[in-house]
Design a protein around this motif. Structure first.
Motif, PDB file in Angstrom:
ATOM      1  N   VAL A 112     -70.418  49.632 -82.890  1.00 44.18           N
ATOM      2  CA  VAL A 112     -69.135  48.789 -82.612  1.00 44.18           C
ATOM      3  C   VAL A 112     -69.183  48.040 -81.216  1.00 44.18           C
ATOM      4  CG1 VAL A 112     -67.667  50.037 -84.091  1.00 44.18           C
ATOM      5  CG2 VAL A 112     -67.859  50.710 -81.660  1.00 44.18           C
ATOM      6  N   ILE A 113     -68.627  46.922 -81.016  1.00 50.61           N
ATOM      7  CA  ILE A 113     -68.725  46.091 -79.740  1.00 50.61           C
ATOM      8  C   ILE A 113     -67.491  46.489 -78.833  1.00 50.61           C
ATOM      9  CG2 ILE A 113     -68.761  44.221 -78.615  1.00 50.61           C
ATOM     10  CD1 ILE A 113     -70.976  43.014 -80.553  1.00 50.61           C
ATOM     11  N   ARG A 114     -67.482  46.898 -77.619  1.00 55.21           N
ATOM     12  CA  ARG A 114     -66.201  47.266 -76.835  1.00 55.21           C
ATOM     13  C   ARG A 114     -66.236  46.422 -75.516  1.00 55.21           C
ATOM     14  NH1 ARG A 114     -66.425  53.641 -78.305  1.00 55.21           N
ATOM     15  NH2 ARG A 114     -65.503  53.575 -80.307  1.00 55.21           N
TER      16      ARG A 114
ATOM     17  N   TYR B 271     -69.994  46.012 -74.224  1.00 52.29           N
ATOM     18  CA  TYR B 271     -71.191  46.817 -74.441  1.00 52.29           C
ATOM     19  C   TYR B 271     -71.164  47.386 -75.903  1.00 52.29           C
ATOM     20  CZ  TYR B 271     -68.143  51.136 -74.565  1.00 52.29           C
ATOM     21  OH  TYR B 271     -67.370  52.144 -74.654  1.00 52.29           O
ATOM     22  N   GLN B 272     -72.368  47.763 -76.523  1.00 48.11           N
ATOM     23  CA  GLN B 272     -72.487  48.058 -77.825  1.00 48.11           C
ATOM     24  C   GLN B 272     -72.807  49.573 -78.136  1.00 48.11           C
ATOM     25  OE1 GLN B 272     -75.199  45.535 -79.912  1.00 48.11           O
ATOM     26  NE2 GLN B 272     -74.522  46.091 -81.853  1.00 48.11           N
ATOM     27  N   THR B 273     -71.824  50.371 -78.928  1.00 45.88           N
ATOM     28  CA  THR B 273     -72.216  51.657 -79.099  1.00 45.88           C
ATOM     29  C   THR B 273     -73.400  51.935 -79.633  1.00 45.88           C
ATOM     30  OG1 THR B 273     -70.928  51.951 -81.099  1.00 45.88           O
ATOM     31  CG2 THR B 273     -69.477  52.268 -79.000  1.00 45.88           C
ATOM     32  N   THR B 274     -74.288  53.240 -79.624  1.00 48.50           N
ATOM     33  CA  THR B 274     -75.227  53.366 -80.190  1.00 48.50           C
ATOM     34  C   THR B 274     -75.388  54.334 -81.594  1.00 48.50           C
ATOM     35  OG1 THR B 274     -75.648  55.192 -78.821  1.00 48.50           O
ATOM     36  CG2 THR B 274     -76.849  52.967 -78.437  1.00 48.50           C
ATOM     37  N   ASP B 275     -73.935  54.739 -82.124  1.00 48.27           N
ATOM     38  CA  ASP B 275     -73.854  55.677 -83.200  1.00 48.27           C
ATOM     39  C   ASP B 275     -74.241  54.780 -84.529  1.00 48.27           C
ATOM     40  OD1 ASP B 275     -71.677  53.963 -83.238  1.00 48.27           O
ATOM     41  OD2 ASP B 275     -70.266  55.391 -82.633  1.00 48.27           O
TER      42      ASP B 275
ATOM     43  N   LYS C 186     -80.946  59.886 -82.858  1.00 45.38           N
ATOM     44  CA  LYS C 186     -80.592  58.536 -83.683  1.00 45.38           C
ATOM     45  C   LYS C 186     -80.101  57.526 -82.459  1.00 45.38           C
ATOM     46  CE  LYS C 186     -79.561  60.629 -87.826  1.00 45.38           C
ATOM     47  NZ  LYS C 186     -78.568  61.461 -88.802  1.00 45.38           N
ATOM     48  N   GLN C 187     -79.249  57.903 -81.316  1.00 46.99           N
ATOM     49  CA  GLN C 187     -78.622  57.020 -80.488  1.00 46.99           C
ATOM     50  C   GLN C 187     -79.580  56.304 -79.770  1.00 46.99           C
ATOM     51  OE1 GLN C 187     -75.830  59.014 -78.034  1.00 46.99           O
ATOM     52  NE2 GLN C 187     -74.576  60.018 -79.860  1.00 46.99           N
ATOM     53  N   ARG C 188     -80.600  57.110 -79.393  1.00 46.06           N
ATOM     54  CA  ARG C 188     -81.803  56.222 -78.750  1.00 46.06           C
ATOM     55  C   ARG C 188     -82.459  55.390 -79.632  1.00 46.06           C
ATOM     56  NH1 ARG C 188     -83.540  59.392 -73.931  1.00 46.06           N
ATOM     57  NH2 ARG C 188     -82.252  61.420 -73.882  1.00 46.06           N
ATOM     58  N   ASP C 189     -82.698  55.515 -80.757  1.00 49.80           N
ATOM     59  CA  ASP C 189     -83.334  54.744 -81.799  1.00 49.80           C
ATOM     60  C   ASP C 189     -82.624  53.453 -81.784  1.00 49.80           C
ATOM     61  OD1 ASP C 189     -85.498  56.435 -82.311  1.00 49.80           O
ATOM     62  OD2 ASP C 189     -84.495  57.093 -84.276  1.00 49.80           O
ATOM     63  N   ALA C 190     -81.079  53.711 -81.961  1.00 49.71           N
ATOM     64  CA  ALA C 190     -80.206  52.496 -81.991  1.00 49.71           C
ATOM     65  C   ALA C 190     -80.379  51.845 -80.692  1.00 49.71           C
ATOM     66  CB  ALA C 190     -78.758  53.135 -82.200  1.00 49.71           C
ATOM     67  N   LYS C 191     -80.334  52.469 -79.693  1.00 50.61           N
ATOM     68  CA  LYS C 191     -80.346  51.744 -78.360  1.00 50.61           C
ATOM     69  C   LYS C 191     -81.657  50.790 -78.145  1.00 50.61           C
ATOM     70  CE  LYS C 191     -79.164  50.501 -74.152  1.00 50.61           C
ATOM     71  NZ  LYS C 191     -77.950  49.416 -73.976  1.00 50.61           N
TER      72      LYS C 191
END
Length: 759
Positions: free
Chosen positions: A490-492, A482-486, A360-365
């Protein structure tokens, strides 16, 4: 036989493309191979040529039925005996394939990965000499690849279970460094030769259009390219259906393809597109894998795909023949939401539970990467190539962004306000909250979260949302954020230290399109650009002949000859076997099947237009191409006729095919300076008399006799092609043969009389 001889004999090419010879040499040396080659680079040649030279059979593991069927048709047309085993065959047909393979009838056998653990296949594999196992679309074996197929994991057990380990070769068009390593490890490749030929497809023109009225764009594009074959990809079935209805209503020759259709309707749509019965197909990404149609001139993505791998693979279905083709992505912010919804509802059947979060994280990335591509103002080609690990130093000069005039805006102060806003959120919120806060939006959600109390609330209300999206996208790419991939991305804060330097600036590029004429001038030149008006007319003549043959044999036109081959044929205008074999893509098997008919067509064209120059070498060299040095004086040859004494030389037979009558007439004529007569001339004569006609039967053009023809003894004979396809031919008795002969006796007198009248 050497590899180059095999290439020329069966495929009609004089030389290998980059990387092919290196891969083939490694296989023939007995080494395992992993090859990453872009679509159109000739992956199949890399295992088909050595398969002909190795002692035993090559098993090709292929994911889709359509891919196997196309490949096997093309191989058999080239004179290479091949077969396939998949669910489209009955058990009796499969048993026959096994039997023929055991007898040594095939050099190449395609199989679906699901077959590998069946008792019948493993029993067969232990009894046959397997020289090589080839894994096509090898990225499907990687759980980190975009098209992971659990059935591909069976390949490893299959190879391990063979009495003797064969050479293993793996091929893919799209693989990051991580996926490439995964393929080599999971397949247990032994000290493999790894060849990466580069991902660039120079003949493809990439463009991104950020628009809301996508339907209008598509209609206008097709209106400007009415004869071009193209694919339009949509993210959802609903979009496919609505766009199909729109195009159908506008009179476009279009078909559709998605998973909600039944198998028969999907097959009809696919074949209509492959066989050029429709020029455009609208489809979800369920369509295309394994489709080898070479003359796709454009691929339009109506929605943004979920990953760069998917996009490059789908876009890569354009221009497989090496001709200039266009890949256009129509982007809107809604595409991101559609894809997030689709990923949230992704099927994880057969995926281990512990791997789900990572995938899921890879898909989001991957989705973030695609959004970056859709919004970037930099070189589109370089963006793609850098994702796959290929660094470029300069813009390509051949993509939509390189053909736009940009103005740079210093948004350094705006960037600092964005970063301050992220700091105020403490990295808890995503892009939409960030945008709403900076723009000072009047939303209940912002009030609920309290962002209306931030110092940065409304700080950039003088900017548009689209400008801020571009700015934030650039800050993400440059690492300031940077943007998280969960699931709830969210943007940090990233590394903001460089922004503290007084000389650091954040420059944003905005653009307006250049004039279309400037874009056209800077693009690559098409192969057809070398053809003169006469050359293009010859090319169209050859295309019509190809379509006639394709309908006769029930084959896709591109399997007969590709457009690229017909263009080269138009340039070289071959009128004998040797010059025909010099045409790129014409091998001995293709020549034996089709060569004479194309020579007839070229010869007839050149006799009708004796002064025609069909090509010019290039823009800087106005001299005619070499093949056109044989210019003839106008009226040097006259239409075919027989002298009276020739009629007695004709050798009559119980039944003759039209081509046999043609050969006899050309043999017996003693007339000087006459054009050759062709089978089409004779059929036209018999059509005029009323003995024969052409009819459409089951979507194919078939020659049949009329009632009058039946009464004259013309009969239909059924035959079977080498591919096992039934077809019919008309055979003519002596009475009709004599009528044809008598028609051409004395024709010279009529011709001279007609010429005299003109004078």
């Amino acid at each position: 036989m050497e590899a180059k001889e095999t290439l020329k004999k069966y495929f009609g090419y004089d030389s290998f493309k980059p990387g092919q010879e290196e891969i083939i040499a490694a296989i023939l040396d007995g080494k395992d191979v992993l090859a990453v080659m872009p679509t159109g680079a000739g992956k199949s040649i890399c295992y088909q040529v050595p398969a002909m030279l190795l002692s035993g059979i090559t098993i090709v593991i292929s994911p889709l039925i359509s891919l196997m069927q196309d490949q096997v048709k093309a191989l058999n047309e080239a004179g290479i005996h091949a077969g396939y085993i998949n669910s489209s065959l009955t058990e009796a047909q499969i048993a026959k394939v096994y039997s023929k393979a055991l007898e040594g009838a095939y050099k190449i056998l395609y199989a679906a990965p699901e077959r590998l653990n069946s008792y019948e296949f493993t029993d067969f594999a232990r009894r046959v000499n397997i020289s090589m196992v080839t894994v096509d679309e090898a990225h499907c074996i990687s759980q980190w690849g975009q098209d992971f197929r659990p059935s591909y994991l069976k390949i490893v057990d299959f190879i391990d279970g063979l009495p003797e380990r064969p050479i293993v070769s793996a091929f893919t068009a799209t693989a990051t460094e991580e996926v490439k390593t995964d393929i080599a490890c999971v397949l247990k490749l032994q000290d493999p030769k790894i060849v990466v030929t580069g991902f660039d497809r120079e003949n493809l023109y990439f463009d991104v259009e950020t628009i809301k009225r996508k339907d209008d764009y598509v209609l206008e594009y097709i209106r400007k390219h009415p004869n071009d074959s193209g694919i339009i990809y949509c993210a959802t079935r609903k979009n496919v259906d609505s766009l199909f209805e729109l195009l159908s209503g506008a009179g476009v020759s279009v078909s559709r393809y998605h998973g909600g259709m039944n198998n028969e309707d999907r097959k009809i749509s696919q074949n209509d597109f492959i066989y050029d019965r429709t020029t455009v197909i609208v489809a979800t990404n369920a369509f295309g894998m394994g489709i080898d149609k070479s003359n796709v001139r454009f691929v339009i993505h109506y929605n943004m795909p979920q990953s760069m791998e998917n996009y490059y693979q789908e876009a890569g279905r354009a221009g497989r023949d090496g001709e200039l083709s266009e890949c256009i992505l129509l982007f809107s912010a809604q595409d991101i939401m559609i894809n997030k919804f689709l990923l949230d509802n992704k099927d994880f059947t057969d995926v281990p539970y512990e791997d789900m979060d990572s995938i899921k994280q890879r898909d989001a990335k991957r989705l973030q990467v695609m959004e970056g591509y859709s919004r970037t103002t930099g070189c589109l080609r370089n963006y793609i190539l850098e994702y796959f690990g290929e660094k470029r130093n300069a813009p390509c000069g051949r993509c939509g962004n390189c053909h736009r005039e940009f103005t740079e805006i210093d948004m350094t102060e705006d960037a600092k306000l964005v970063i301050n806003c992220v700091w105020e959120t403490k990295g808890r919120y995503g892009l939409n909250i960030l945008l709403g806060t900076l723009l000072g939006a009047n939303r209940a959600r912002l009030k609920e979260l309290g962002t209306i109390q931030y110092k940065t609330y409304g700080a950039l209300k003088n900017r548009s949302e689209s400008e801020l999206r571009v700015l934030i996208s650039q800050l993400l790419m440059e690492g300031y954020l940077y943007q998280t991939t969960d699931k709830y991305s969210v943007i940090r804060m990233g590394n903001i230290e460089p922004l503290k330097e007084p000389n650091t600036h954040v420059l944003i590029r905005t653009y307006k399109d250049r004039e279309p004429e400037q874009q056209t001038k800077s693009r690559s030149r098409k192969s057809t650009d070398s053809l003169t008006k006469a050359g293009y007319e010859l090319f169209e003549t050859l295309r019509k002949l190809r379509l006639t043959i394709a309908r006769e044999e029930g084959l896709p036109p591109y399997i007969i000859f590709s457009d690229k081959t017909l263009i080269d044929m138009s340039v070289k205008a071959p009128t004998d076997k040797q010059t025909m074999l010099d045409v790129s893509g014409v091998g001995e098997a293709k020549y034996e099947k089709y060569g004479e008919r194309f020579i007839e067509a070229v010869t007839a064209f050149m006799e009708e237009y004796p002064d025609a120059v069909t090509s010019i070498k290039d823009e800087d060299d106005p001299s005619p191409a070499k093949s056109q040095s044989r210019k003839k004086k106008r009226n040097h040859k006259v239409p075919f006729y027989l002298n009276p004494e020739d009629a007695d030389k004709f050798e009559y037979h119980d039944l003759y095919h039209v081509s046999e009558i043609k050969d006899e007439l050309n043999r017996i004529t003693s007339a000087e300076n006459v054009k050759h007569i062709f089978g089409t001339d004779i059929f036209k004569l018999l059509t005029g008399i009323g003995y024969v006609e052409e009819r459409q039967i089951d979507g194919r053009t078939v020659q049949v006799q009329t009632e009058s023809g039946l009464s004259r003894g013309i009969v239909t004979v059924e035959k079977i092609s080498k591919l096992g396809n039934p077809y019919t031919v008309l055979m003519y008795p002596p009475e009709v043969q004599k009528e044809i002969v008598e028609h051409y006796v004395g024709k010279r007198v009529q011709i001279e009389s007609a010429e005299g009248d003109d004078l």
